[in-house]
Design a protein around this motif. Structure first.
Motif, mmCIF file in Angstrom:
data_model
loop_
_atom_site.group_PDB
_atom_site.id
_atom_site.type_symbol
_atom_site.label_atom_id
_atom_site.label_comp_id
_atom_site.label_asym_id
_atom_site.label_seq_id
_atom_site.Cartn_x
_atom_site.Cartn_y
_atom_site.Cartn_z
ATOM 1 N N ASP A 29 0.970 -1.270 0.013
ATOM 2 C CA ASP A 29 -0.026 -0.082 0.027
ATOM 3 C C ASP A 29 0.997 1.016 0.095
ATOM 4 O O ASP A 29 2.051 1.141 0.313
ATOM 5 C CB ASP A 29 -0.903 0.159 1.347
ATOM 6 C CG ASP A 29 -1.829 1.149 1.207
ATOM 7 O OD1 ASP A 29 -2.110 1.635 0.019
ATOM 8 O OD2 ASP A 29 -2.310 1.498 2.150
ATOM 9 N N MET A 31 0.621 5.730 0.358
ATOM 10 C CA MET A 31 -0.067 7.116 0.774
ATOM 11 C C MET A 31 0.807 8.263 0.597
ATOM 12 O O MET A 31 2.212 8.179 0.697
ATOM 13 C CB MET A 31 -0.595 7.066 2.300
ATOM 14 C CG MET A 31 0.631 6.826 3.206
ATOM 15 S SD MET A 31 0.052 7.419 4.909
ATOM 16 C CE MET A 31 -0.237 8.930 5.118
ATOM 17 N N HIS A 52 -4.846 5.363 8.999
ATOM 18 C CA HIS A 52 -4.329 4.958 7.533
ATOM 19 C C HIS A 52 -3.988 3.431 7.448
ATOM 20 O O HIS A 52 -3.319 3.157 8.412
ATOM 21 C CB HIS A 52 -3.171 5.887 7.167
ATOM 22 C CG HIS A 52 -3.554 7.480 7.125
ATOM 23 N ND1 HIS A 52 -4.978 7.725 6.727
ATOM 24 C CD2 HIS A 52 -2.776 8.472 7.076
ATOM 25 C CE1 HIS A 52 -4.843 9.052 6.507
ATOM 26 N NE2 HIS A 52 -3.855 9.503 6.833
ATOM 27 N N ASP A 78 -1.154 11.658 -6.276
ATOM 28 C CA ASP A 78 -2.030 12.437 -5.652
ATOM 29 C C ASP A 78 -3.502 11.142 -5.534
ATOM 30 O O ASP A 78 -3.883 11.095 -4.179
ATOM 31 C CB ASP A 78 -3.034 13.419 -6.392
ATOM 32 C CG ASP A 78 -3.996 14.254 -5.762
ATOM 33 O OD1 ASP A 78 -3.654 14.826 -4.892
ATOM 34 O OD2 ASP A 78 -5.151 14.276 -6.375
#
Ligand SMILES: Cc1cc2nc3c(=O)[nH]c(=O)nc-3n(C[C@H](O)[C@H](O)[C@H](O)COP(=O)(O)O)c2cc1C
Length: 186
Positions: A29, A31, A52, A78
């Motif tokens: 993952d 972020m 998160h 983004d």
């Protein structure tokens, strides 16, 4: 006359760090994080909300990577900042990212982002969100190195975050030389 804007989380520039970690099954993952910076010669500190998925993954695997977002990958960078793997488990693939294991830590590098820090978790405070990582390696794809083997920002094209306008901007030209230009005023 100066205009006062009140208390805001505004500085120029803010980084666009793409933080990546594996979950307990090895699924990557990532972020986006703007609230971070170097806090010692081999240490980085970032303010990350406990909810998160990336944070949960880092606490599980005790490691993460921080890639520099680039102009070429601005939309993908983004995207990982506005969609959570808590709701969209294949978010990493949907961003168009491909993971490969970092050489020094148990965390994914993102093939599409050519420069990254490989970090081990030092500590995390869920109350303040402050995460401290030990930088164990910096790696960069040969494609973004200059002829002397250094990272070339012209090739890397890292982007910065403008929190006043919510935009990403490319780095500009050289404005001076650090630890040198001030000498003339000594
Ligand atoms: C420009 C930008 C900056 C961000 N900076 C931070 C930050 O510094 N800290 C943070 O906790 N979240 C930050 N976020 C929000 C996370 O990236 C976002 O919530 C993300 O979806 C979390 O994904 P995850 O749940 O899959 O880990 C930022 C998002 C954007 C778009």
């Amino acid at each position: 006359m100066r205009k006062n804007f009140g208390a805001k989380a505004w500085t120029y520039p803010q980084p666009v760090f793409i933080i990546a970690a594996y979950d307990e099954n090895g699924t990557p993952d990532a972020m986006n994080a703007a609230w971070g910076g170097i806090s010692d010669s081999e240490e980085i500190s970032i303010c990350l909300s406990a909810g998160h998925k990336t944070v949960k993954n880092i606490l599980t695997r005790k490691a993460f990577t921080i890639s520099m977002a680039t102009a070429a990958q601005a939309a993908a960078c983004d995207f990982v900042g506005i969609v959570s793997a808590n709701q969209v488990p294949d978010k990493f693939q949907r961003a168009g990212f491909h993971a490969e294991k970092a050489s020094q830590v148990d965390a994914p590098l993102i093939r599409e982002l050519p420069m990254a820090l490989e970090c081990e978790l030092v500590r995390y405070d869920p109350g303040t969100g402050r995460m401290v990582g030990r930088i164990v390696n910096v790696c960069a794809d040969e494609a973004v190195l200059d002829e002397t083997g250094k990272i070339d920002p012209e090739k890397l094209e890292p982007i910065v975050f403008d929190p006043v306008h919510n935009t990403y901007r490319k780095l500009g030209e050289i404005a001076g030389h650090a630890f040198r230009d001030g000498m003339q005023l000594k």
